[in-house]
Enzyme design. Structure first.
Site, mmCIF file in Angstrom:
data_model
loop_
_atom_site.group_PDB
_atom_site.id
_atom_site.type_symbol
_atom_site.label_atom_id
_atom_site.label_comp_id
_atom_site.label_asym_id
_atom_site.label_seq_id
_atom_site.Cartn_x
_atom_site.Cartn_y
_atom_site.Cartn_z
ATOM 1 N N HIS A 1 1.961 -0.850 -17.764
ATOM 2 C CA HIS A 1 0.546 -0.850 -18.134
ATOM 3 C C HIS A 1 0.172 -2.211 -18.704
ATOM 4 O O HIS A 1 0.990 -3.135 -18.760
ATOM 5 C CB HIS A 1 0.269 0.251 -19.157
ATOM 6 N N GLU B 1 -4.960 -2.475 -14.612
ATOM 7 C CA GLU B 1 -3.821 -3.052 -15.332
ATOM 8 C C GLU B 1 -2.830 -3.532 -14.280
ATOM 9 O O GLU B 1 -2.048 -2.751 -13.736
ATOM 10 C CB GLU B 1 -3.233 -2.018 -16.283
ATOM 11 N N HIS C 1 -2.968 2.679 -14.012
ATOM 12 C CA HIS C 1 -4.370 2.358 -14.277
ATOM 13 C C HIS C 1 -4.723 1.173 -13.388
ATOM 14 O O HIS C 1 -4.105 0.107 -13.479
ATOM 15 C CB HIS C 1 -4.586 2.028 -15.754
ATOM 16 N N GLU D 1 4.002 -1.952 -21.856
ATOM 17 C CA GLU D 1 2.714 -2.645 -21.921
ATOM 18 C C GLU D 1 2.997 -4.150 -21.828
ATOM 19 O O GLU D 1 3.721 -4.706 -22.650
ATOM 20 C CB GLU D 1 1.993 -2.323 -23.226
#
Length: 666
Positions: free
Chosen positions: A393, A253, A250, A485
């Site tokens: 991410h 990110e 993404h 993440e």
């Protein structure tokens, strides 16, 4: 008549009363203009206050006619910010060298030039600092142009500085060579051009252990550049596991993108410095790093951040940065764009021969909108026998593992484990527990905080979706992938990059080492020939891995006792009982020699195979690759487009020519 005469006489009087014009042809008529000779004047430039002299002269060496001209130039601006620009390196040497040209030494109404030897010494010591920020060596520090030899009566502009140090050490050319800019980590965001340049410089710095290669191009034609590390870069070595890191899927990110750039620099630097751990890691593992899977989205995200920063200073700006640049240039979410193989697994759960590995890509997938970035990564995943993977991410602080798609009939969030639930938990904890904060309950953020355990969570239980990359890895290949993440701020300020690097470094290294968990080996026939595509099964785990070209395999497993079997069409199944101690740091070696099976056994084996789902080798049956290549080529805006470095805007002054001499490439 008399009136005309009076007018004529009047005009003659006016002419005779007017001063005679200067005519150079008439001797004595013109007086030469006396120009005032330049004089020595005080050095008044504030950043040149500590020079070993107090008098200078204008026009200076660069042609600045006045003090004001010198102060307004990009040259002096560079001298005023050089300390912060270079991160404190080579200061005050660069500044004093520049001042010797901007405010040359003046004695007895005569300008003296600085010594070439001083310039050459500083350039040798400091040129890497300019290379590290993609800046050309300043033209006014050209040692041959603005500096002279001792025979011509030069002076040393650094004499006071040298006097403060041990003269022998200061001038010695035998000092340790400065670290190459390719391995100097700068905790700033990097443009796509800077990122690729750093990766290529790492390759130049460490050619024996690294290699860059492209897996394709983005929708807008930007290269998807990978750097690999191995003691034999570019070649697969027998039984050496291969793993990959992917960042910036993404585009908005961005922490993962930066961490992977830093990791490439770190691996090169530490290997050269003799770090035993890094040398072992690189000598026994083939590591592939793709810092940005979505460079187009990153460009959009950067422009969004800059636009937000230029808004109201009182903080009233409510511009939503959450999704700007998330998708690719086609507005496709790349983490929803892979083939949905998880739904196929769920639909076949009750069928005989049900499997969860090497599921073919259904033909209908190719009729959808497949992003060129997705296509490139799928080709890449299929071309290399990856064992382990992580993609990075932002938006939460947790490690998510498959499945991503819930088994709930309406796809609502629901715990949906793979057959390798225990292996994925172990892999996820390998990262979360070695991260400085991720497993700490007090550090939790985002929507996973209520259900995550020690910094890990099942993806479908957290947020169910189809077409994810980690499910595709697990169900289509031998590769086990998790999603990391890295924090709730998707595009954190630059000052957080240093903290992020130190929080994640140990986790990044430990996860690479996890590629050596479990078992590995070679499957051969009785004549010693390797068997490709043989299946390695573990009792109680309904997910197989298959052997590669040379009959080799890797099977990630948790510690304990396992019954492992090898089988291939035309061969009898062979099983072994193995014990994996909890403290094993390398994969256990388990080889198999398969015997030819009687015809009856072959028929029985065929009866137990999975119902026809199409061929695993049937990839891109409609030749989409050529289509995507043409799309990307048409979209290239001469990338090789000239992206200006991050510091460029500081030196572009209104109404002044752009200082293109600062750019390394124009």
């Amino acid at each position: 008549m008399s009136i005309m005469l009076l007018i004529l006489l009047h005009s003659l009087v006016l002419v005779s009363a007017a001063p005679q014009r200067c005519d150079p042809r008439v001797r004595g008529l013109c007086k030469p203009t006396v120009e005032e000779k330049p004089k020595c004047t005080d050095v008044l430039l504030s950043y040149c206050h500590d020079m070993p002299y107090t008098q200078t002269m204008f026009p200076n060496t660069l042609g600045h006619k006045t003090l004001q001209d010198a102060e307004a130039g990009a040259e002096y601006l560079l001298m005023s910010v050089v300390e912060s620009l270079l991160g404190g390196e080579c200061n005050p040497e660069i500044r004093m060298l520049g001042c010797s040209v901007l405010t040359p030494r003046c004695e007895k109404a005569k300008v003296m030039k600085p010594c070439r030897a001083s310039c050459e010494m500083v350039r040798k010591k400091c040129s890497h600092a300019f290379e590290a920020i993609e800046m050309a060596w300043p033209y006014f520090l050209d040692c041959d142009r603005f500096f002279v030899s001792e025979e011509e009566g030069c002076y040393d502009p650094l004499e006071d500085l040298a006097a403060q140090q041990d003269e022998e050490d200061y001038y010695s050319m035998d000092m340790l060579p400065p670290e190459d800019p390719a391995t100097t980590i700068k905790f700033t965001y990097h443009s796509n051009a800077q990122m690729n340049d750093i990766l290529k410089k790492v390759e130049e710095r460490c050619p024996n252990i690294s290699k860059t290669y492209s897996i394709g191009r983005s929708m807008e034609g930007r290269e998807l550049l990978v750097i690999e590390f191995s003691n034999n870069p570019g070649e697969h070595e027998l039984l050496e596991p291969e793993m990959k890191y992917i960042g910036n899927m993404h585009g908005n990110e961005v922490m993962g993108r930066q961490l992977l750039i830093y990791l490439a620099q770190y691996l090169c630097s530490e290997y050269l410095l003799g770090s035993e751990r890094i040398q072992t890691l690189i000598n026994t593992t083939r590591i592939h790093i793709l810092p940005s899977m979505n460079p187009d989205g990153y460009e959009l995200a950067v422009s969004g951040v800059q636009g937000a920063n230029e808004d109201d200073e009182d903080g009233s700006h409510t511009y939503d940065m959450w999704n700007i640049g998330r998708n690719n240039a086609q507005n496709i979410d790349l983490n929803r764009n892979f083939p949905d193989l998880t739904s196929i697994v769920y639909s076949r759960r009750r069928q005989k021969g049900y499997r969860t590995d090497h599921i073919p890509i259904p033909d209908f997938y190719w009729f959808g909108k497949v992003a060129p970035e997705t296509y490139a990564v799928m080709k890449w995943i299929r071309s290399i026998p990856f064992v382990l993977s992580a993609n990075f991410h932002g938006g939460d602080l947790v490690v998510s593992y498959p499945y991503d798609l819930s088994k709930h009939p309406f796809e609502r969030n629901m715990f949906s484990p793979t057959p390798d639930e225990q292996v994925f938990k172990l892999l996820s904890k390998t990262y979360s527990l070695t991260h400085e904060r991720m497993s700490n309950e007090n550090a939790r953020c985002g929507s996973s905080s209520s259900i995550s355990q020690r910094g890990t969570v099942n993806g479908a239980q957290w947020s169910s979706f189809a077409g994810g990359m980690q499910d595709f890895n697990y169900l289509h290949t031998n590769c086990f992938e998790v999603t990391v993440e890295l924090g709730c701020d998707k595009f954190p300020p630059e000052e957080d990059l240093f903290i992020g690097w130190h929080e994640n470094l140990e986790a990044l290294l430990s996860f690479i080492e996890a590629a050596h968990r479990g078992i590995k080996g070679i499957v051969k026939d009785e004549e010693g020939n390797p068997i490709k595509s043989a299946r390695i099964s573990v009792r109680g785990i309904q997910h197989d891995v298959t052997t590669a070209e040379n009959g080799e395999y890797w099977r990630l497993l948790i510690p304990g006792i396992h019954i492992v079997s090898a089988t291939a069409p035309g061969y009898a199944r062979y099983s072994k009982r193995i014990h994996l101690p909890s403290r094993m740091t390398t994969a256990g070696r388990v080889d198999f020699v398969l015997q030819k099976a009687p015809e009856e056994s072959e028929i029985l084996e065929e009866d137990n195979t999975i119902p026809s789902m199409g061929s695993y080798d049937r990839f891109d049956p409609f030749n989409q690759y050529e289509r995507y290549t043409l799309m990307a080529d048409m979209s290239v805006t001469q990338e090789e487009r000239l992206e200006k470095p991050w510091w460029w805007s500081y030196f572009v002054l209104p109404g002044e020519p752009s200082p293109t001499w600062l750019l390394r490439r124009i």
